[in-house]
Scaffold this motif. Sequence first.
Motif, PDB file in Angstrom:
ATOM      1  N   PRO A 258      40.814  28.382  35.971  1.00  0.00           N
ATOM      2  CA  PRO A 258      40.316  29.457  35.107  1.00  0.00           C
ATOM      3  C   PRO A 258      41.415  30.136  34.295  1.00  0.00           C
ATOM      4  CG  PRO A 258      40.292  30.140  37.416  1.00  0.00           C
ATOM      5  CD  PRO A 258      40.614  28.676  37.403  1.00  0.00           C
ATOM      6  N   TYR A 259      42.655  30.083  34.756  1.00  0.00           N
ATOM      7  CA  TYR A 259      43.742  30.684  33.987  1.00  0.00           C
ATOM      8  C   TYR A 259      44.083  29.846  32.755  1.00  0.00           C
ATOM      9  CZ  TYR A 259      44.428  33.806  37.946  1.00  0.00           C
ATOM     10  OH  TYR A 259      44.234  34.748  38.930  1.00  0.00           O
ATOM     11  N   CYS A 260      43.986  28.535  32.889  1.00  0.00           N
ATOM     12  CA  CYS A 260      44.309  27.632  31.779  1.00  0.00           C
ATOM     13  C   CYS A 260      43.161  27.498  30.780  1.00  0.00           C
ATOM     14  CB  CYS A 260      44.663  26.242  32.311  1.00  0.00           C
ATOM     15  SG  CYS A 260      46.122  26.192  33.354  1.00  0.00           S
ATOM     16  N   HIS A 261      41.916  27.539  31.277  1.00  0.00           N
ATOM     17  CA  HIS A 261      40.772  27.214  30.429  1.00  0.00           C
ATOM     18  C   HIS A 261      39.647  28.242  30.447  1.00  0.00           C
ATOM     19  CE1 HIS A 261      42.506  23.166  30.198  1.00  0.00           C
ATOM     20  NE2 HIS A 261      42.596  23.177  31.510  1.00  0.00           N
ATOM     21  N   GLY A 262      39.697  29.193  31.383  1.00  0.00           N
ATOM     22  CA  GLY A 262      38.559  30.070  31.601  1.00  0.00           C
ATOM     23  C   GLY A 262      38.128  30.890  30.397  1.00  0.00           C
ATOM     24  N   TYR A 263      39.075  31.393  29.635  1.00  0.00           N
ATOM     25  CA  TYR A 263      38.735  32.238  28.487  1.00  0.00           C
ATOM     26  C   TYR A 263      37.929  31.457  27.458  1.00  0.00           C
ATOM     27  CZ  TYR A 263      39.201  35.490  24.591  1.00  0.00           C
ATOM     28  OH  TYR A 263      38.934  36.355  23.543  1.00  0.00           O
ATOM     29  N   GLU A 264      38.287  30.195  27.260  1.00  0.00           N
ATOM     30  CA  GLU A 264      37.619  29.366  26.248  1.00  0.00           C
ATOM     31  C   GLU A 264      36.184  29.016  26.648  1.00  0.00           C
ATOM     32  OE1 GLU A 264      41.197  30.103  25.045  1.00  0.00           O
ATOM     33  OE2 GLU A 264      40.985  29.062  26.973  1.00  0.00           O
ATOM     34  N   ILE A 265      35.875  29.025  27.944  1.00  0.00           N
ATOM     35  CA  ILE A 265      34.514  28.688  28.373  1.00  0.00           C
ATOM     36  C   ILE A 265      33.830  29.911  29.002  1.00  0.00           C
ATOM     37  CG2 ILE A 265      34.934  26.219  28.629  1.00  0.00           C
ATOM     38  CD1 ILE A 265      35.380  26.619  31.596  1.00  0.00           C
TER      39      ILE A 265
ATOM     40  N   SER B 186      35.070  33.547  42.808  1.00  0.00           N
ATOM     41  CA  SER B 186      35.393  34.957  42.550  1.00  0.00           C
ATOM     42  C   SER B 186      36.133  35.118  41.227  1.00  0.00           C
ATOM     43  CB  SER B 186      36.216  35.530  43.702  1.00  0.00           C
ATOM     44  OG  SER B 186      37.519  34.959  43.746  1.00  0.00           O
ATOM     45  N   LEU B 187      37.000  34.168  40.894  1.00  0.00           N
ATOM     46  CA  LEU B 187      37.726  34.214  39.619  1.00  0.00           C
ATOM     47  C   LEU B 187      36.802  33.925  38.448  1.00  0.00           C
ATOM     48  CD1 LEU B 187      41.002  32.294  40.622  1.00  0.00           C
ATOM     49  CD2 LEU B 187      40.710  34.764  40.377  1.00  0.00           C
ATOM     50  N   VAL B 188      35.971  32.906  38.603  1.00  0.00           N
ATOM     51  CA  VAL B 188      35.051  32.517  37.531  1.00  0.00           C
ATOM     52  C   VAL B 188      34.004  33.606  37.301  1.00  0.00           C
ATOM     53  CG1 VAL B 188      33.352  30.788  36.794  1.00  0.00           C
ATOM     54  CG2 VAL B 188      35.438  30.066  37.986  1.00  0.00           C
ATOM     55  N   ASN B 189      33.638  34.336  38.345  1.00  0.00           N
ATOM     56  CA  ASN B 189      32.635  35.396  38.252  1.00  0.00           C
ATOM     57  C   ASN B 189      33.052  36.493  37.280  1.00  0.00           C
ATOM     58  OD1 ASN B 189      30.106  36.635  39.378  1.00  0.00           O
ATOM     59  ND2 ASN B 189      31.557  38.230  39.963  1.00  0.00           N
ATOM     60  N   ASN B 190      34.345  36.624  37.049  1.00  0.00           N
ATOM     61  CA  ASN B 190      34.844  37.606  36.094  1.00  0.00           C
ATOM     62  C   ASN B 190      34.739  37.113  34.653  1.00  0.00           C
ATOM     63  OD1 ASN B 190      36.156  40.207  35.734  1.00  0.00           O
ATOM     64  ND2 ASN B 190      37.922  39.055  34.995  1.00  0.00           N
ATOM     65  N   LEU B 191      34.448  35.802  34.495  1.00  0.00           N
ATOM     66  CA  LEU B 191      34.410  35.189  33.171  1.00  0.00           C
ATOM     67  C   LEU B 191      33.005  34.854  32.699  1.00  0.00           C
ATOM     68  CD1 LEU B 191      37.423  32.801  33.840  1.00  0.00           C
ATOM     69  CD2 LEU B 191      37.436  34.728  32.240  1.00  0.00           C
ATOM     70  N   THR B 192      32.090  34.716  33.636  1.00  0.00           N
ATOM     71  CA  THR B 192      30.696  34.437  33.304  1.00  0.00           C
ATOM     72  C   THR B 192      29.819  34.867  34.463  1.00  0.00           C
ATOM     73  OG1 THR B 192      29.088  32.728  32.705  1.00  0.00           O
ATOM     74  CG2 THR B 192      30.848  32.077  34.208  1.00  0.00           C
ATOM     75  N   LYS B 193      28.587  35.238  34.156  1.00  0.00           N
ATOM     76  CA  LYS B 193      27.648  35.647  35.208  1.00  0.00           C
ATOM     77  C   LYS B 193      26.610  34.561  35.483  1.00  0.00           C
ATOM     78  CE  LYS B 193      29.796  39.467  35.635  1.00  0.00           C
ATOM     79  NZ  LYS B 193      30.742  39.616  36.773  1.00  0.00           N
ATOM     80  N   GLU B 194      26.768  33.415  34.848  1.00  0.00           N
ATOM     81  CA  GLU B 194      25.862  32.289  35.089  1.00  0.00           C
ATOM     82  C   GLU B 194      26.623  31.201  35.841  1.00  0.00           C
ATOM     83  OE1 GLU B 194      22.628  31.345  32.028  1.00  0.00           O
ATOM     84  OE2 GLU B 194      24.277  32.049  30.768  1.00  0.00           O
ATOM     85  N   ILE B 195      26.657  31.305  37.154  1.00  0.00           N
ATOM     86  CA  ILE B 195      27.421  30.362  37.979  1.00  0.00           C
ATOM     87  C   ILE B 195      26.506  29.707  39.001  1.00  0.00           C
ATOM     88  CG2 ILE B 195      29.384  30.059  39.538  1.00  0.00           C
ATOM     89  CD1 ILE B 195      30.530  32.673  38.457  1.00  0.00           C
ATOM     90  N   THR B 196      26.648  28.396  39.090  1.00  0.00           N
ATOM     91  CA  THR B 196      25.958  27.625  40.124  1.00  0.00           C
ATOM     92  C   THR B 196      26.964  26.718  40.808  1.00  0.00           C
ATOM     93  OG1 THR B 196      23.883  27.615  38.884  1.00  0.00           O
ATOM     94  CG2 THR B 196      24.133  25.950  40.620  1.00  0.00           C
ATOM     95  N   ILE B 197      26.978  26.739  42.120  1.00  0.00           N
ATOM     96  CA  ILE B 197      27.848  25.846  42.880  1.00  0.00           C
ATOM     97  C   ILE B 197      27.060  24.587  43.239  1.00  0.00           C
ATOM     98  CG2 ILE B 197      29.091  25.536  45.066  1.00  0.00           C
ATOM     99  CD1 ILE B 197      29.713  28.542  44.955  1.00  0.00           C
ATOM    100  N   ILE B 198      27.647  23.449  42.952  1.00  0.00           N
ATOM    101  CA  ILE B 198      27.051  22.170  43.350  1.00  0.00           C
ATOM    102  C   ILE B 198      27.869  21.614  44.503  1.00  0.00           C
ATOM    103  CG2 ILE B 198      26.545  19.800  42.646  1.00  0.00           C
ATOM    104  CD1 ILE B 198      26.155  20.828  39.801  1.00  0.00           C
ATOM    105  N   THR B 199      27.210  21.407  45.626  1.00  0.00           N
ATOM    106  CA  THR B 199      27.893  20.890  46.808  1.00  0.00           C
ATOM    107  C   THR B 199      26.990  19.927  47.554  1.00  0.00           C
ATOM    108  OG1 THR B 199      28.965  21.486  48.896  1.00  0.00           O
ATOM    109  CG2 THR B 199      27.118  22.857  48.195  1.00  0.00           C
ATOM    110  N   SER B 200      27.585  18.956  48.183  1.00  0.00           N
ATOM    111  CA  SER B 200      26.817  18.039  49.033  1.00  0.00           C
ATOM    112  C   SER B 200      27.011  18.378  50.503  1.00  0.00           C
ATOM    113  CB  SER B 200      27.243  16.588  48.773  1.00  0.00           C
ATOM    114  OG  SER B 200      28.617  16.419  49.061  1.00  0.00           O
ATOM    115  N   LYS B 201      27.780  19.467  50.742  1.00  0.00           N
ATOM    116  CA  LYS B 201      28.092  19.840  52.123  1.00  0.00           C
ATOM    117  C   LYS B 201      27.940  21.347  52.301  1.00  0.00           C
ATOM    118  CE  LYS B 201      31.392  16.048  52.773  1.00  0.00           C
ATOM    119  NZ  LYS B 201      32.801  15.693  53.071  1.00  0.00           N
TER     120      LYS B 201
END
Length: 300
Positions: free
Chosen positions: A134-141, A160-175
């Motif tokens: 998110p430090y390298c690319h987060g602002y652009e997305i 937690s870091l991405v949550n400061n950059l957007t409020k539309e977050i979904t985690i994809i996990t198989s575990k």
Amino acid sequence: MNKVFEVIIIGGSYAGLSAAMTLGRSLRKTLVIDAGKPCNRQTPHSHNFLTQDGSTPKEISEIAKNQVAKYDSVKFYNGFAVGGKKIKKGFQITTSNGDVFTAKKLVFATGIKDIIPDISGFMECWGISVVHCPYCHGYEIRNKKTTIIYNGERVLHLASLVNNLTKEITIITSKIEAFEEKQLEKLKQHNIQIIEKEVSSINHTNGQLKSIVFKDGSKENFECAYAPVPFEQNSNIPKELGCEFTEEGYIEVNFMQKTTEEGIFACGDNSTMMRSVSMAVNSGNITGTMINQELTQENF
């Protein structure tokens, strides 16, 4: 070309060139061995680097190399270093073309190699709309519909870091069983959704993510994704020479960028999880300074 140097730097990207500039300014006979294939060559722009924010990785590298080349004591060799061994007065490095060079000090600025998952479309999006930091690319997305594709405990920190950059977050996990109850509760508090499915492919247009397709045939639209991927060292030579590694797989160095083997230094992505152009330049500068100090003490 002369085959005997004071310092050999393997890797001529940001960390290697930074070390080379410091050594060149100290009149140290330095050889930079590089094949011109940095790990971020697909990334369209580099960010969070003062004076170079928004420049392409290639632009930064070309400026850096042209500036370093002005120092006569620094030479460049285009190729791969494939072998190394300790000799009486330092180290011997062999290239894929069979050339052999020697030096008193050795620097590994060899970077790391991302292990891209076997997911169709992932590689095409890597560094463009599927990113690691998110430090390298987060602002652009920022403010985009975002997914985090990851199985592991680090996902909470990243979320937690991405949550400061957007409020539309979904985690994809198989575990999902890898999550603790308190972690799931924390994600729920911030309206972060979880999809427990395996990813089959990524639909994209010229590297710009459009949707994620799952192995059950369903799909979900997203605009970008974070995906911390595993890595391996680009070079086996540090291991061959006896350098120790951290549990995470980085070359172990101290605050002076010295490895566990006398006379060998490492800088850049191969020795830290702080993966950015600015951090690489900083570690290379420290490396060059410490090597010059050692050579000065040995010769004075």
